[in-house]
Design an enzyme around this catalytic site. Sequence first.
Site, PDB file in Angstrom:
ATOM      1  N   GLU A 171       0.798  -1.240   0.000  1.00 31.48           N
ATOM      2  CA  GLU A 171       0.000   0.000   0.000  1.00 31.48           C
ATOM      3  C   GLU A 171       0.825   1.282   0.000  1.00 31.48           C
ATOM      4  O   GLU A 171       0.573   2.185   0.809  1.00 31.48           O
ATOM      5  CB  GLU A 171      -0.958  -0.014   1.190  1.00 31.48           C
ATOM      6  N   GLU A 277      -6.065 -10.787  -1.688  1.00 30.19           N
ATOM      7  CA  GLU A 277      -6.900 -10.673  -0.472  1.00 30.19           C
ATOM      8  C   GLU A 277      -8.375 -10.645  -0.875  1.00 30.19           C
ATOM      9  O   GLU A 277      -9.127  -9.767  -0.461  1.00 30.19           O
ATOM     10  CB  GLU A 277      -6.541  -9.413   0.314  1.00 30.19           C
TER      11      GLU A 277
HETATM   12  C1  XIL Z   1      -6.427  -6.763   8.128  1.00 29.38           C
HETATM   13  C2  XIL Z   1      -6.763  -8.003   8.934  1.00 29.38           C
HETATM   14  O1  XIL Z   1      -7.610  -8.821   8.187  1.00 29.38           O
HETATM   15  C3  XIL Z   1      -7.409  -7.614  10.240  1.00 29.38           C
HETATM   16  O2  XIL Z   1      -7.558  -8.746  11.084  1.00 29.38           O
HETATM   17  C4  XIL Z   1      -6.572  -6.548  10.962  1.00 29.38           C
HETATM   18  O3  XIL Z   1      -7.273  -6.090  12.097  1.00 29.38           O
HETATM   19  C5  XIL Z   1      -6.256  -5.386  10.057  1.00 29.38           C
HETATM   20  O4  XIL Z   1      -5.651  -5.864   8.861  1.00 29.38           O
HETATM   21  N1  XIL Z   1      -5.072  -4.893   3.581  1.00 29.38           N
HETATM   22  C6  XIL Z   1      -4.049  -5.699   4.037  1.00 29.38           C
HETATM   23  C7  XIL Z   1      -4.295  -6.613   5.168  1.00 29.38           C
HETATM   24  O5  XIL Z   1      -2.977  -5.725   3.422  1.00 29.38           O
HETATM   25  O6  XIL Z   1      -3.147  -6.815   5.955  1.00 29.38           O
HETATM   26  C8  XIL Z   1      -5.443  -6.145   6.038  1.00 29.38           C
HETATM   27  O7  XIL Z   1      -5.704  -7.162   6.983  1.00 29.38           O
HETATM   28  C9  XIL Z   1      -6.664  -5.836   5.201  1.00 29.38           C
HETATM   29  C10 XIL Z   1      -6.369  -4.749   4.199  1.00 29.38           C
END
Ligand code: XIL
Length: 391
Positions: A171, A277
């Site tokens: 990011e 994701e």
């Molecule tokens: C999220 C997790 O799923 C949660 O459990 C945590 O509280 C916050 O992070 N983008 C990403 C991930 O790269 O690491 C994030 O994961 C969601 C958004």
Amino acid sequence: MNDRSEAATVVILLQRSLLVILLMAGALLAAPGGEPDTPTLRSVFADDFLIGVALDGRVVGGRNPEAAEIAARQFSSLTAENDMKWMALQPWPGRYRFETADAYVGFAVKHRMKVIGHTLVWHSQTPRWVFETTDGEEIEREELLRRMKEHIETVVGHFKGRVHGWDVVNEAISDGPGGLRDSRWRRIIGDDFIEQAFRFAREADPNAELYYNDYGLVDRRKRARTIDMLKRLIERGAPVDAVGMQGHYSLDRPPAAEVEQAIKDFAALGLKVMITELDVDVLPSRGRVGVADISRRETAHPSLDPYRDGLPEDVQQKLANRYAELFRVFLRHRGHISRVTFWGVDDGHTWLNHFPIRGRTNHPLLIDRNRHPKPAFFAVLKAGQETSPSR
Ligand code: XIL
């Protein structure tokens, strides 16, 4: 030995043999692979791409055996949802904690899954001390580069040969105008923090794949900014192997045709593409859909949590169709796509129950809260089988 103790020994031996036979029969019946002909996600997509899942510590630590069974049976790679982030691995300067993260590797080895390391350099879930002196003053470029290098060397070194690929930088692109996000990494080191991170990671494990990962990459403007950044990295010879499109989508946005265009654009740079994701948010939102910045919060309102008692049939079907259209796109580009990862096993444990509003009931995955496959699960399987009917 007298007759009585001899008889007792024989009885004990018999009992033991019986126990062994019973245990073996039980193991055969209960084995997750007990029905070898049932198609699974990992078998259906075996020749296309890795099919992955994000897991938490309870699953790999044996405290959620139902989810563990699904993960092992259905998926060929895993990502730690939180436990390989900086905050988890080095919460205090120089004090590394690997026990929890090591459990993911153990689980993966046991179930023949690849491990994806998530993530080395990110603006979230990174302790403040990383950017500060013990007095709370912001440190300078050279010191932050040193800390970044040390963390990457230690972490990537620890998992060397056991992690298939790393989300090296997560990011870094801005959601607004401009190029890079205004993070402390960028402010203190400068724009080259990304390139530096990739070089440190390659040095620490020359055989691990290295990824740039971000959300919102289907958005045309953010995509263009990301392509500019990646082109510069490639021109300078930085060791980037693939781009991860996070894939936090909703029921109708972004359109599948735009997702497809994004995949083509990134592949045209000569990089592998991964959907890292994936989930499909089914709840209404008043905010900017697709902006998955974990610091974004919306105000709760009952109208924004309409499916507390379950997903109505028509929405269930819409979700199945949405997943099917996305997978048809992924399959068309399977020559360029190396992995598709779901961000969670089942709807009971998904970050979307808490983002961007805490405590809602979301239904974004293929498996429901009772750990039953949803119509979306079968729609994804079907999309895979249509591509290669023999599977
Ligand atoms: C999220 C997790 O799923 C949660 O459990 C945590 O509280 C916050 O992070 N983008 C990403 C991930 O790269 O690491 C994030 O994961 C969601 C958004």
